[in-house]
Every structure is written in structure tokens, then in C-alpha cells.
Design a protein around this motif. Structure first.
Motif, PDB file in Angstrom:
ATOM      1  N   GLN A 292      12.018  -2.097 -17.115  1.00 40.56           N
ATOM      2  CA  GLN A 292      13.344  -2.179 -17.705  1.00 40.56           C
ATOM      3  C   GLN A 292      14.359  -1.690 -16.667  1.00 40.56           C
ATOM      4  O   GLN A 292      14.050  -0.827 -15.846  1.00 40.56           O
ATOM      5  N   THR A 293      15.566  -2.244 -16.717  1.00 37.74           N
ATOM      6  CA  THR A 293      16.573  -1.862 -15.722  1.00 37.74           C
ATOM      7  C   THR A 293      17.069  -0.431 -15.929  1.00 37.74           C
ATOM      8  O   THR A 293      17.701   0.136 -15.028  1.00 37.74           O
ATOM      9  N   ASP A 294      16.780   0.173 -17.094  1.00 41.40           N
ATOM     10  CA  ASP A 294      17.212   1.553 -17.347  1.00 41.40           C
ATOM     11  C   ASP A 294      16.020   2.510 -17.375  1.00 41.40           C
ATOM     12  O   ASP A 294      16.071   3.571 -18.002  1.00 41.40           O
ATOM     13  N   ASP A 295      14.943   2.154 -16.701  1.00 42.53           N
ATOM     14  CA  ASP A 295      13.801   3.052 -16.563  1.00 42.53           C
ATOM     15  C   ASP A 295      14.170   4.244 -15.673  1.00 42.53           C
ATOM     16  O   ASP A 295      15.278   4.330 -15.136  1.00 42.53           O
ATOM     17  N   ARG A 296      13.206   5.136 -15.494  1.00 42.22           N
ATOM     18  CA  ARG A 296      13.409   6.338 -14.669  1.00 42.22           C
ATOM     19  C   ARG A 296      12.849   6.067 -13.275  1.00 42.22           C
ATOM     20  O   ARG A 296      11.662   5.818 -13.117  1.00 42.22           O
ATOM     21  N   PHE A 297      13.702   6.135 -12.257  1.00 42.44           N
ATOM     22  CA  PHE A 297      13.319   5.710 -10.908  1.00 42.44           C
ATOM     23  C   PHE A 297      13.449   6.836  -9.886  1.00 42.44           C
ATOM     24  O   PHE A 297      14.196   7.795 -10.070  1.00 42.44           O
ATOM     25  N   LEU A 298      12.697   6.659  -8.782  1.00 36.79           N
ATOM     26  CA  LEU A 298      12.876   7.431  -7.561  1.00 36.79           C
ATOM     27  C   LEU A 298      12.953   6.438  -6.404  1.00 36.79           C
ATOM     28  O   LEU A 298      12.282   5.399  -6.420  1.00 36.79           O
ATOM     29  N   CYS A 299      13.738   6.775  -5.377  1.00 32.94           N
ATOM     30  CA  CYS A 299      13.748   5.957  -4.165  1.00 32.94           C
ATOM     31  C   CYS A 299      13.225   6.818  -3.010  1.00 32.94           C
ATOM     32  O   CYS A 299      13.653   7.964  -2.842  1.00 32.94           O
ATOM     33  N   ALA A 300      12.295   6.277  -2.250  1.00 32.26           N
ATOM     34  CA  ALA A 300      11.746   6.976  -1.081  1.00 32.26           C
ATOM     35  C   ALA A 300      11.908   6.088   0.148  1.00 32.26           C
ATOM     36  O   ALA A 300      11.707   4.876   0.076  1.00 32.26           O
ATOM     37  N   VAL A 301      12.301   6.700   1.265  1.00 29.08           N
ATOM     38  CA  VAL A 301      12.421   5.974   2.527  1.00 29.08           C
ATOM     39  C   VAL A 301      11.453   6.596   3.529  1.00 29.08           C
ATOM     40  O   VAL A 301      11.589   7.775   3.873  1.00 29.08           O
ATOM     41  N   PHE A 302      10.469   5.800   3.957  1.00 20.29           N
ATOM     42  CA  PHE A 302       9.456   6.259   4.905  1.00 20.29           C
ATOM     43  C   PHE A 302       9.872   5.868   6.320  1.00 20.29           C
ATOM     44  O   PHE A 302      10.270   4.714   6.557  1.00 20.29           O
ATOM     45  N   LEU A 303       9.748   6.804   7.241  1.00 22.16           N
ATOM     46  CA  LEU A 303       9.969   6.523   8.662  1.00 22.16           C
ATOM     47  C   LEU A 303       8.613   6.372   9.321  1.00 22.16           C
ATOM     48  O   LEU A 303       7.813   7.316   9.336  1.00 22.16           O
ATOM     49  N   SER A 304       8.326   5.181   9.857  1.00 19.55           N
ATOM     50  CA  SER A 304       7.021   4.941  10.471  1.00 19.55           C
ATOM     51  C   SER A 304       6.934   5.666  11.810  1.00 19.55           C
ATOM     52  O   SER A 304       7.937   5.966  12.455  1.00 19.55           O
ATOM     53  N   SER A 305       5.703   5.932  12.230  1.00 18.62           N
ATOM     54  CA  SER A 305       5.496   6.588  13.520  1.00 18.62           C
ATOM     55  C   SER A 305       5.819   5.626  14.656  1.00 18.62           C
ATOM     56  O   SER A 305       5.825   4.409  14.485  1.00 18.62           O
ATOM     57  N   GLN A 306       6.076   6.189  15.831  1.00 16.91           N
ATOM     58  CA  GLN A 306       6.353   5.360  16.998  1.00 16.91           C
ATOM     59  C   GLN A 306       5.157   4.478  17.325  1.00 16.91           C
ATOM     60  O   GLN A 306       5.302   3.333  17.764  1.00 16.91           O
ATOM     61  N   TYR A 307       3.947   5.008  17.053  1.00 11.74           N
ATOM     62  CA  TYR A 307       2.732   4.223  17.316  1.00 11.74           C
ATOM     63  C   TYR A 307       2.705   2.967  16.443  1.00 11.74           C
ATOM     64  O   TYR A 307       2.430   1.871  16.926  1.00 11.74           O
ATOM     65  N   ASP A 308       3.021   3.139  15.148  1.00 11.67           N
ATOM     66  CA  ASP A 308       3.020   1.984  14.247  1.00 11.67           C
ATOM     67  C   ASP A 308       4.091   0.983  14.642  1.00 11.67           C
ATOM     68  O   ASP A 308       3.889  -0.230  14.540  1.00 11.67           O
ATOM     69  N   GLN A 309       5.233   1.487  15.109  1.00  8.77           N
ATOM     70  CA  GLN A 309       6.287   0.576  15.556  1.00  8.77           C
ATOM     71  C   GLN A 309       5.849  -0.195  16.787  1.00  8.77           C
ATOM     72  O   GLN A 309       6.105  -1.398  16.906  1.00  8.77           O
ATOM     73  N   ASN A 310       5.143   0.473  17.692  1.00  6.27           N
ATOM     74  CA  ASN A 310       4.696  -0.178  18.925  1.00  6.27           C
ATOM     75  C   ASN A 310       3.570  -1.170  18.672  1.00  6.27           C
ATOM     76  O   ASN A 310       3.432  -2.166  19.387  1.00  6.27           O
ATOM     77  N   THR A 311       2.736  -0.893  17.661  1.00  5.15           N
ATOM     78  CA  THR A 311       1.590  -1.771  17.383  1.00  5.15           C
ATOM     79  C   THR A 311       1.855  -2.737  16.237  1.00  5.15           C
ATOM     80  O   THR A 311       0.938  -3.414  15.774  1.00  5.15           O
ATOM     81  N   PHE A 312       3.100  -2.796  15.769  1.00  2.00           N
ATOM     82  CA  PHE A 312       3.508  -3.750  14.738  1.00  2.00           C
ATOM     83  C   PHE A 312       2.672  -3.586  13.470  1.00  2.00           C
ATOM     84  O   PHE A 312       2.212  -4.557  12.876  1.00  2.00           O
ATOM     85  N   ALA A 313       2.468  -2.337  13.060  1.00  2.80           N
ATOM     86  CA  ALA A 313       1.608  -2.063  11.902  1.00  2.80           C
ATOM     87  C   ALA A 313       2.401  -1.767  10.641  1.00  2.80           C
ATOM     88  O   ALA A 313       1.821  -1.372   9.632  1.00  2.80           O
ATOM     89  N   ILE A 314       3.713  -1.939  10.664  1.00  2.00           N
ATOM     90  CA  ILE A 314       4.520  -1.585   9.490  1.00  2.00           C
ATOM     91  C   ILE A 314       4.188  -2.476   8.295  1.00  2.00           C
ATOM     92  O   ILE A 314       4.143  -2.011   7.155  1.00  2.00           O
ATOM     93  N   ALA A 315       3.949  -3.774   8.561  1.00  2.00           N
ATOM     94  CA  ALA A 315       3.672  -4.689   7.444  1.00  2.00           C
ATOM     95  C   ALA A 315       2.439  -4.274   6.638  1.00  2.00           C
ATOM     96  O   ALA A 315       2.515  -4.141   5.412  1.00  2.00           O
ATOM     97  N   PRO A 316       1.279  -4.049   7.275  1.00  2.00           N
ATOM     98  CA  PRO A 316       0.125  -3.629   6.465  1.00  2.00           C
ATOM     99  C   PRO A 316       0.309  -2.266   5.820  1.00  2.00           C
ATOM    100  O   PRO A 316      -0.204  -2.038   4.728  1.00  2.00           O
TER     101      PRO A 316
END
Length: 513
Positions: A292-316
Motif C-alpha cells: 500500500q502507498t501508505d505502508d511503513r517504510f525505511l530507505c537505505a542507501v548502500f555505498l559499494s566498496s571500491q573493489y566492487d566498483q572496480n570489478t563491476f559487481a554492483i548488479a549481483p
């Protein structure tokens, strides 16, 4: 590029009378060409040019070998484990050698092109164009939610084309999707691991398809459509070969395709950008999710490691986060992953979910900012900013920590917003500036005394305890403070402005906005 017997059969120009092929059509093991002589030890992983009368000799097991045989031969005369292509008696063996050599050259050029495209980070359709120049049939890639990601097709009259440029990033029509949902053959294709055929019963032409998976999760389907020529036996391994490049390119571009309902990603992206969202799309999306659009929500923003950015692992990792947090949806954004958690629909409590976050962060070497709870999906952008702010300030001030809650940094965020990039003097009350200037000229600490006094809610006993001074001394300093500054401390608004000003003074370093 290594070949197999099926590629030789399909792309050699010399007429082939018969074939005996038992090898796996998905494997490519053949790397060389040899002329057979009686003195030679039979090489493996090779095409061997031979005459029929030589083939009747006794051979040991000949695995990973394809004989190019001039003259007819019976099946029972074949060496065990070998493939056989039979050519007419009288075929020039040197011309046959040139022919198979040209097949090698054809696919070596393809491999060079594909590697160049990968190094140049070319668009996905460029890989399809390269292989379509050989296979000729249209090539396309659909996301798991049936959105066309790219196509490659030979130039032809509009009425004969399978795809149009306007189809890119558009979904199949709703009517087609509904039909496929109840199609037993189509539903069975979801479990296929190797390239397989989807019959012509639905579209009127056969489709050779391969399901691309990230960490075991189905994310997209790569297809050869049988419209321009019949499918070849070698198309299976060529589709698999193309899929390897497409998968790596998708990871490099951090493309994440998921099992989200149609319109979900589009709606969330628009909410984050404060753009107008189609109400019917939002309603149907949330209905599919059971939210429902009026449910109870949380928003989280994850910062990936430099290794994951270099190895293009963010998608999995995005897919793994969503699968690990019940009642959540995850989307990649640059080098971050945005996770929207529906606490009303999750099978776990907020406390358990946050405990799970700790393990996920350690396992993937990530950090996360977490917003306050909110109760309207329309407010997503504000709480996304909270999570992003918590991540940014927390990563600066508490670098050794993994998880940052907005509550801890809310006051700093409010103060930074109030300052809005203005110079320090412009946001400090005039009376406070006078006091600070007096201290600087006379080597006094009246400003510090005032700060402690206000932070103790103007309780004299607690103030003098912290300042470690006599009551009479403090009262004298307070009298001088009021004389110098002209501040009216009995006014609550004045006190609040001063408290904010002291917070700003303590953050004189880089201000987070």
C-alpha cells in the motif's frame, strides 16, 4: 578462437556429403588443422584432413578430433569419439585446407571485434551486430520483465522488419505478456540452463534462447530469431559465446534486471527525482507487490566498496540485497544501491532486519545510511535524501563504522541546510560576534562560558560545576557577557538561535549539504 565440428559444417563452403557428429555442440575445443600421415601421432583438439582409405586404418581413441574426410566411409569405420565430415571423392585437399582455414579466420576476426568492443565499453547492441553479421538472423535481449534492451537486425524494408528503433526500452504489449503467463511451453523455458528452442507456435517463428543469470537469478533472455535463415546447429554455441560477452558487459555497466513488477523501477526513479508519477502505473505496481502507498517504510542507501566498483559487481550485489531483506526492493544508482524496505509487509521486525544489515555489510564490505521511518511513498525523495545524508556525514565523521542512522546526524543536516553555503559571519547573531571579538582582543573566554550556560538550560549550579569556577566569578562573567553582547537571554528564540550558532561554530570544517 577455438571452433567445433558444427561450426565447420555450417560455415565451410565445400559441399559436404554426410556428417557423423557426436560431440557436444556447446563446446569449442578444436584449435588446429593437420594433414594426416601414417607416421604421425594422432593430434587432439584438431581438424584432421584425411582420405577415406586412410581412415579405415586402426586408430586409438580420437576424442576432440574432427576428420575432414575425402571419399565415402562407413559409420562403423569411424574412430571412437571422433566427428566426421565427408566430402566428395576428388575434392582438392589443399582447397579443403583453405576452406577450413577461412572458417578459423572468420571467427578469429569475430573474436577480435568482440574483444575490441569490450575494451571500448561499447553499447550492448554492438555485440549483437558483430555476431549477426555471421549468423544473419535478428538478435535481441529482453529483461526478465519483458523489456527490449537491444536488438540487431539486417537492413530490410520496414514491412519485413522484426524490430523498430522505437521498440528499444519498451515492454511487450500487455496482451502478449498475459498470454505468455499462461503458456505452458513458455513457463517451462524459465528453467532452461543451456540454449534451447522456443517453438513457432506463439510467434510464428522459432527462437533460440539463452537465459542469462546473475548469481543464479534470471535477469535477461538473449535470443536468435529464426526469420532470415534456418537456425544452424552451431548457433547454440555462438549464442552462448555472445551471452558471455553480454553478461560481462552488463556487469561492467552495472545493469541490474530483476523480478520487479512492470513500471516499478520507473516509478521509484521518478519519485526519487520528485517527478510526476503516473497514478495508474503506481497503483498497478503496488498491487502486484501486495503493498500500500501508505505502508511503513525505511530507505537505505548502500555505498559499494571500491573493489566492487572496480570489478563491476554492483548488479549481483543489488539482487543479493533484495533477496536477503524480506519486503524490500533494491535499485542501483551510480556507485550506490538504494533499498526501499516495507516494514508493514516484511516478515521480520525492524530490529531483525537491521541486524541482518550488519552481516550483509561485513560480507560485502559496504556502508549504509538509513533514513527515519515514513508513511507515504510520495515522500520517498525526502527520506532518500536523509539516508544519503547519513551515509555522507557518517562516512566523514565515523569512518570506522558501517551503519549510519539519520537520527544521529539530523541536527547537523538541519544546520547545514540553514547555513545554505553562506559565510560564517552572516549566520551568527551580532551580539555573539561582538562577544567573540571581545574575547579575541582581551584573551577572555566569555563565549565559551555563554555556550556552557545555554547548554545547561541556564542552570547556574550545573554551569559552574562544568566550568569549575566560583559562583561569584560566574555571575560577574554573566553580567559582563550581557553588557558586551546586548543579548536578551530571557527570550527563548534568542537562546535557540545562539545554540544553533554554537553548533555551526563547532562544524567550521567542510559543511555537508
Amino acid at each position: 578462437m577455438y571452433l567445433n565440428s558444427y561450426m565447420a559444417k555450417d560455415y565451410m563452403q565445400t559441399k559436404i556429403l554426410r556428417t557423423f557428429l557426436t560431440s557436444d555442440r556447446l563446446e569449442r575445443r578444436l584449435a588446429e588443422i593437420h594433414f594426416y600421415t601414417r607416421e604421425m601421432a594422432l593430434p587432439t583438439r584438431s581438424f584432421i584432413l584425411i582420405r577415406a582409405e586412410q581412415l579405415t586404418e586402426s586408430f586409438p581413441a580420437a576424442e576432440s578430433v574432427c576428420f575432414l574426410c575425402i571419399g565415402n566411409v562407413r559409420k562403423e569405420e569411424l574412430p571412437e569419439g571422433a566427428d566426421l565430415l565427408i566430402f566428395e571423392e576428388g575434392t582438392d585437399i589443399l582447397e579443403l585446407y583453405k576452406d577450413i582455414q577461412n572458417v578459423f579466420l572468420l571467427f578469429e576476426q569475430l573474436e577480435q571485434t568482440m574483444n575490441h568492443l569490450f575494451l571500448e565499453e561499447a553499447p550492448l547492441n554492438s555485440y549483437g551486430n558483430a555476431i549477426m553479421a555471421i549468423t544473419r538472423n535478428p538478435v535481441c535481449l529482453y529483461s526478465e520483465d519483458m523489456r527490449l534492451l537491444f536488438f540487431s537486425e539486417q537492413k530490410k524494408e520496414l514491412k519485413y522488419r522484426l524490430f523498430l528503433d522505437s521498440d528499444i526500452n519498451h515492454y511487450l504489449p500487455d496482451s502478449d505478456i498475459e498470454e505468455l503467463k499462461i503458456d505452458k511451453e513458455y513457463n517451462a523455458t524459465m528453467d532452461a540452463i543451456d540454449p534451447a528452442i522456443f517453438s513457432a507456435n506463439h510467434w510464428g517463428y522459432r527462437i533460440l534462447y539463452y537465459n542469462i543469470r546473475f548469481d543464479g537469478v534470471y535477469v535477461a533472455r538473449l535470443m536468435f530469431c529464426e526469420t532470415d535463415r534456418p537456425l544452424n546447429d552451431s548457433d547454440d554455441c555462438l549464442l552462448l559465446y555472445l551471452a558471455e560477452y553480454i553478461s560481462h558487459a552488463m556487469r561492467r555497466k552495472n545493469l541490474t534486471f530483476n523480478n520487479h513488477p512492470r513500471y516499478l523501477d520507473e516509478c521509484i526513479q521518478k519519485l526519487l527525482l520528485r517527478e510526476e508519477v503516473n497514478p495508474s502505473h503506481l497503483a498497478s505496481t503496488f498491487q502486484d507487490l501486495g503493498w500500500q502507498t501508505d505502508d511503513r517504510f525505511l530507505c537505505a542507501v548502500f555505498l559499494s566498496s571500491q573493489y566492487d566498483q572496480n570489478t563491476f559487481a554492483i548488479a549481483p550485489i543489488t539482487l543479493r540485497l533484495e533477496n536477503s531483506l524480506p519486503g524490500s526492493i533494491a535499485l542501483p544508482k551510480n556507485n550506490t544501491i538504494i533499498v526501499l524496505i516495507n516494514l508493514s509487509r516484511s516478515t521480520q521486525t525492524k530490529e531483525v532486519l537491521l541486524q541482518q544489515l550488519v552481516y550483509l555489510l561485513r560480507e560485502n564490505m559496504m556502508k549504509v545510511g538509513i533514513s527515519r521511518e515514513f508513511f507515504s511513498i510520495a515522500e520517498t525523495a525526502d527520506y532518500y535524501r536523509q539516508a544519503l545524508t547519513a551515509l555522507r556525514i557518517g562516512n566523514q565523521q565515523d569512518e570506522m563504522f558501517w551503519c549510519y542512522y539519520y537520527e544521529k546526524y539530523a541536527l547537523q543536516d538541519l544546520i547545514a541546510s540553514a547555513r545554505d553555503g553562506r559565510c560564517l559571519s552572516s549566520v551568527l547573531p551580532a551580539g555573539l560576534q561582538c562577544l567573540m571579538e571581545y574575547d579575541a582582543r582581551n584573551n577572555r573566554q566569555f563565549t565559551h562560558t555563554l555556550k556552557i550556560y545555554l547548554r545547561q538550560n541556564m542552570h547556574i549550579a550545573e554551569t559552574i560545576r562544568i566550568l569549575y569556577m566560583q559562583r561569584a566569578t560566574f555571575l560577574y562573567q554573566l553580567k559582563r557577557i550581557l553588557e558586551i553582547s546586548g543579548l536578551k537571554l530571557e527570550d527563548p528564540k534568542v537562546r535557540l538561535e545562539l545554540l544553533i550558532a554554537f553548533e555551526i561554530l563547532e562544524q567550521e570544517g567542510p559543511i555537508v549539504s
